[in-house]
Design an enzyme around this catalytic site. Structure first.
Site, PDB file in Angstrom:
ATOM      1  N   ARG A 177      53.999  28.126 104.032  1.00  0.00           N
ATOM      2  CA  ARG A 177      53.598  28.961 105.053  1.00  0.00           C
ATOM      3  C   ARG A 177      52.247  29.196 105.283  1.00  0.00           C
ATOM      4  O   ARG A 177      51.875  29.197 106.620  1.00  0.00           O
ATOM      5  CB  ARG A 177      54.368  30.466 104.649  1.00  0.00           C
ATOM      6  CG  ARG A 177      55.495  30.429 105.036  1.00  0.00           C
ATOM      7  CD  ARG A 177      56.488  31.305 104.216  1.00  0.00           C
ATOM      8  NE  ARG A 177      56.431  30.563 102.794  1.00  0.00           N
ATOM      9  CZ  ARG A 177      57.516  29.583 102.692  1.00  0.00           C
ATOM     10  NH1 ARG A 177      58.550  29.446 103.666  1.00  0.00           N
ATOM     11  NH2 ARG A 177      57.653  29.189 101.564  1.00  0.00           N
ATOM     12  N   THR A 178      51.243  29.611 104.146  1.00  0.00           N
ATOM     13  CA  THR A 178      49.931  30.074 104.394  1.00  0.00           C
ATOM     14  C   THR A 178      49.248  28.916 104.952  1.00  0.00           C
ATOM     15  O   THR A 178      48.493  29.042 106.144  1.00  0.00           O
ATOM     16  CB  THR A 178      49.265  30.692 103.223  1.00  0.00           C
ATOM     17  OG1 THR A 178      50.149  31.577 102.745  1.00  0.00           O
ATOM     18  CG2 THR A 178      47.980  31.247 103.468  1.00  0.00           C
ATOM     19  N   LYS A 203      35.393  15.449  89.197  1.00  0.00           N
ATOM     20  CA  LYS A 203      34.274  14.874  88.345  1.00  0.00           C
ATOM     21  C   LYS A 203      33.462  16.163  87.750  1.00  0.00           C
ATOM     22  O   LYS A 203      32.291  16.160  87.311  1.00  0.00           O
ATOM     23  CB  LYS A 203      33.365  14.084  89.067  1.00  0.00           C
ATOM     24  CG  LYS A 203      34.012  12.716  89.886  1.00  0.00           C
ATOM     25  CD  LYS A 203      33.071  12.137  90.660  1.00  0.00           C
ATOM     26  CE  LYS A 203      33.593  11.195  91.737  1.00  0.00           C
ATOM     27  NZ  LYS A 203      32.980  10.749  92.894  1.00  0.00           N
ATOM     28  N   HIS A 221      46.301  38.397  98.062  1.00  0.00           N
ATOM     29  CA  HIS A 221      46.750  37.416  99.034  1.00  0.00           C
ATOM     30  C   HIS A 221      46.547  38.339 100.399  1.00  0.00           C
ATOM     31  O   HIS A 221      47.621  38.745 100.968  1.00  0.00           O
ATOM     32  CB  HIS A 221      48.136  36.967  98.991  1.00  0.00           C
ATOM     33  CG  HIS A 221      48.759  35.914  99.960  1.00  0.00           C
ATOM     34  ND1 HIS A 221      48.013  35.454 100.889  1.00  0.00           N
ATOM     35  CD2 HIS A 221      49.509  34.958  99.709  1.00  0.00           C
ATOM     36  CE1 HIS A 221      48.500  34.573 101.257  1.00  0.00           C
ATOM     37  NE2 HIS A 221      49.459  34.297 100.621  1.00  0.00           N
ATOM     38  N   ARG A 227      42.802  28.626  98.938  1.00  0.00           N
ATOM     39  CA  ARG A 227      43.983  28.731  97.817  1.00  0.00           C
ATOM     40  C   ARG A 227      43.552  28.479  96.318  1.00  0.00           C
ATOM     41  O   ARG A 227      43.224  27.201  96.487  1.00  0.00           O
ATOM     42  CB  ARG A 227      45.329  28.518  98.379  1.00  0.00           C
ATOM     43  CG  ARG A 227      46.267  28.939  97.014  1.00  0.00           C
ATOM     44  CD  ARG A 227      47.694  28.796  97.324  1.00  0.00           C
ATOM     45  NE  ARG A 227      48.243  29.926  98.472  1.00  0.00           N
ATOM     46  CZ  ARG A 227      49.530  30.133  98.863  1.00  0.00           C
ATOM     47  NH1 ARG A 227      50.322  29.269  98.235  1.00  0.00           N
ATOM     48  NH2 ARG A 227      49.779  31.247  99.582  1.00  0.00           N
TER      49      ARG A 227
HETATM   50  N1   CP Z   1      53.741  33.563 101.400  1.00  0.00           N
HETATM   51  C1   CP Z   1      53.366  32.489 100.799  1.00  0.00           C
HETATM   52  O1   CP Z   1      52.028  32.617 100.673  1.00  0.00           O
HETATM   53  O2   CP Z   1      53.844  31.412 101.068  1.00  0.00           O
HETATM   54  P1   CP Z   1      53.206  29.969 100.787  1.00  0.00           P
HETATM   55  O3   CP Z   1      53.109  30.036  99.173  1.00  0.00           O
HETATM   56  O4   CP Z   1      54.358  28.949 101.225  1.00  0.00           O
HETATM   57  O5   CP Z   1      51.936  29.824 101.553  1.00  0.00           O
END
Ligand code: CP
Length: 534
Positions: free
Chosen positions: A67-68, A95, A156, A117
């Site tokens: 999703r993100t 490395k 998040h 992420r």
């Molecule tokens: N909600 C969310 O962060 O989903 P993903 O891990 O699929 O990005």
């Protein structure tokens, strides 16, 4: 009237990086965009596009995502900008290259917004400063901005934005109150951790935390919710929650991440999952208009929101997921400076406190007093006396801490001693005294260390039997710039095990705890010093 665009070039590392009124402005733009998308109103949509092939949006996903990652990619494509993705499997991360070197390099290639992420917490906050210096050194046209797309168990923030937008959508756009049940793995779930600050969007907040103790919300976030004035209630299972009469109309489920918790928990996984999984028999206990939400993914074999609920009015999670792209289009438009110039903030962000905390006492203004010496203490002729240490603690706690103070100030090898006595003003409480005959005055840096390791103490410099100088130490607003300190969270970018060379930095909270500037973990001042690297 056009004003300075307060959004342009900003990073979003934690949800509080956007003020409440900034978020409300963002949501008002999302509403317009969503409607324009649904009505295919091309003219309105054009107002939002960055439309610049040289504007680089870079996705760096070092953990899995659907999703993100994909909603950001589609949001960036909407903007007609340059969209890139780092293939971490074949990058020079393998490395041993640091985060700072990696992102400095990428920002030199005409990239402006990075979406990251990572398992490591606080990465974006670190890069925000680090890459700004690189941009300045190398005269890059634009300073890069960083968007946290989920960092370990920390936060998040873009998920929080889309969650808040969806709650408001279901609240008839009102923000006067919210009653939300948070269900599932509240320990690992970064989306629920962002709610500790995020829900401040609503004037009155009631949060019901539903999780077995093994998956309970970490103390750092419970304290933050309390500081923010939320009413909090705790339940160990959905069954227990539904056995009482006050049930939320909004439920937010999270995925259990039991695989992170070792064999002992895995053996009990069925029981733990059952405590946080909704069952058909519970349906009758929900109030009219209840909505369920989930950041997703849900597990195909053991979903906490079973699929039989998909086609019911409870389903808020599908719209929530779709809202993700609209919210992210607007976020990129704001950071990219395409929109936001007409926003004039009423809230002035609070400046980080730089208040003084080391006070030199003006001895010329003090009334002469009879000398009061604590029982058993022999006055010294020259040297240092640190008094009023850990007032109110037990004698053994005070002794332990005095050993630590001596080591922190490098006074272990000097002659002298430590003493515990009752206070003069309060004979029921104990305090510690360290005396070091012949020790010389402390440097400014050591004074700062003393204030941070023994807030509330006084330091007396004795010369020829007289107090020549006296300092009163209060708790500092920040603890930083000490090489021997580190955050105790080993997933934090500033933890030595990450080898990223990030110095520890803590800021005092309203509760007089110290929150790590990167991962937000709170510590007492004693915890920080106890874990120092000698
Ligand atoms: N909600 C969310 O962060 O989903 P993903 O891990 O699929 O990005």
């Amino acid at each position: 009237m056009e004003t300075k665009n307060v959004f342009a070039g900003r990073s979003l590392c934690v949800i509080e990086d956007l003020t409440i009124e900034e978020r409300k402005y963002l949501f008002s733009e999302v509403r317009i965009l969503k409607q324009a998308m649904q009505e295919n109103d091309l003219q309105t949509l054009e107002n939002y596009r960055i439309d610049d092939k040289d504007f680089g949006v870079y996705e760096v996903f070092l953990e899995d995502s659907t999703r993100t990652k994909e909603s950001f990619r589609n949001a960036a494509n909407f903007h007609h900008v340059k969209v890139s993705e780092l293939n971490s499997d074949s990058s020079s991360f393998n490395k041993g290259e640091s985060y700072a070197d990696t992102f400095n390099t990428l920002s030199g290639y005409s990239n402006t917004i990075f979406i990251i992420r990572s398992k490591i917490e606080g990465v974006c906050r670190w890069l925000e400063d680090e890459c700004a210096s690189y941009a300045q050194r190398n005269r890059l046209w634009r300073k890069p901005a960083f968007i946290n797309a989920g960092d370990g168990k920390h936060e998040h923030p873009t998920q929080e934005l889309l969650d808040e937008f969806t709650f408001m959508e279901d609240n008839d756009w009102k923000t006067d109150s919210i009653h939300l049940a948070l269900v599932g793995d509240l320990y690992h779930g970064r989306t629920v951790h962002s709610k500790a600050a995020g829900l401040k969007l609503f004037d009155k907040v009631k949060v019901d935390l539903i999780a077995p103790v093994e998956l309970a919300m970490p103390e750092t976030y419970v304290l933050k919710m309390q500081e923010n004035g939320y009413e909090i209630r705790l339940f160990s299972s959905i069954e227990e929650y539904l056995s009482q009469g006050d049930i939320a109309d909004k439920w937010y489920f999270t995925r259990p991440q039991l695989e992170r918790m070792g064999d002992r928990i895995l053996q009990r996984q069925e029981e733990l999952r059952s405590a946080i999984t909704f069952r058909r028999e519970f349906m009758g206990k929900l109030m009219e208009g209840t909505k369920f939400y989930h950041p997703l993914p849900r597990h195909k074999v053991t979903p906490t929101i079973p699929t039989f609920l998909d086609d019911t009015p409870l389903n808020g999670w599908e719209r929530q997921s779709i809202n993700g792209m609209y919210v992210r289009i607007i976020l990129l438009a704001l950071i990219g400076g395409k929109i936001g110039s007409c926003f004039v903030p009423k809230e002035i962000p609070v400046e980080e406190s730089r208040a003084e905390y080391i006070f030199e006492v003006d001895l010329t203004q003090r009334e002469p007093k009879d000398k009061v010496v604590s029982e058993g203490v022999q006055p010294i002729h020259n040297g240092l006396v640190i008094d009023h240490i850990c007032r109110g603690d037990t004698p053994s706690e005070i002794r332990d801490h005095m050993r630590l103070i001596s080591s922190v100030l490098g006074l272990d090898e000097a002659k002298g001693g430590e003493w515990v006595s009752r206070g003069h003003s309060d004979s029921n409480s104990y305090k510690g005294i360290i005396f070091r005959p012949d020790a010389t005055e402390l440097t400014r840096k050591k004074l700062k260390r003393l204030a941070a390791v023994a807030p509330g103490c006084t330091l007396n410099i004795i010369r020829d039997g007289k107090v020549e100088k006296k300092y009163r130490m209060e708790m500092p607003p920040r603890i930083y710039n000490f090489d021997d300190l580190s955050c105790t969270n080993d997933a934090c970018i500033s933890h030595p095990s990450q080898s990223e060379g990030v110095p520890a930095h803590f800021s005092r909270t309203k509760e007089n705890l110290f929150a790590c500037a990167y991962c937000g973990k709170t510590h007492s001042f004693k915890e920080i010093w106890k874990s120092r690297n000698k």
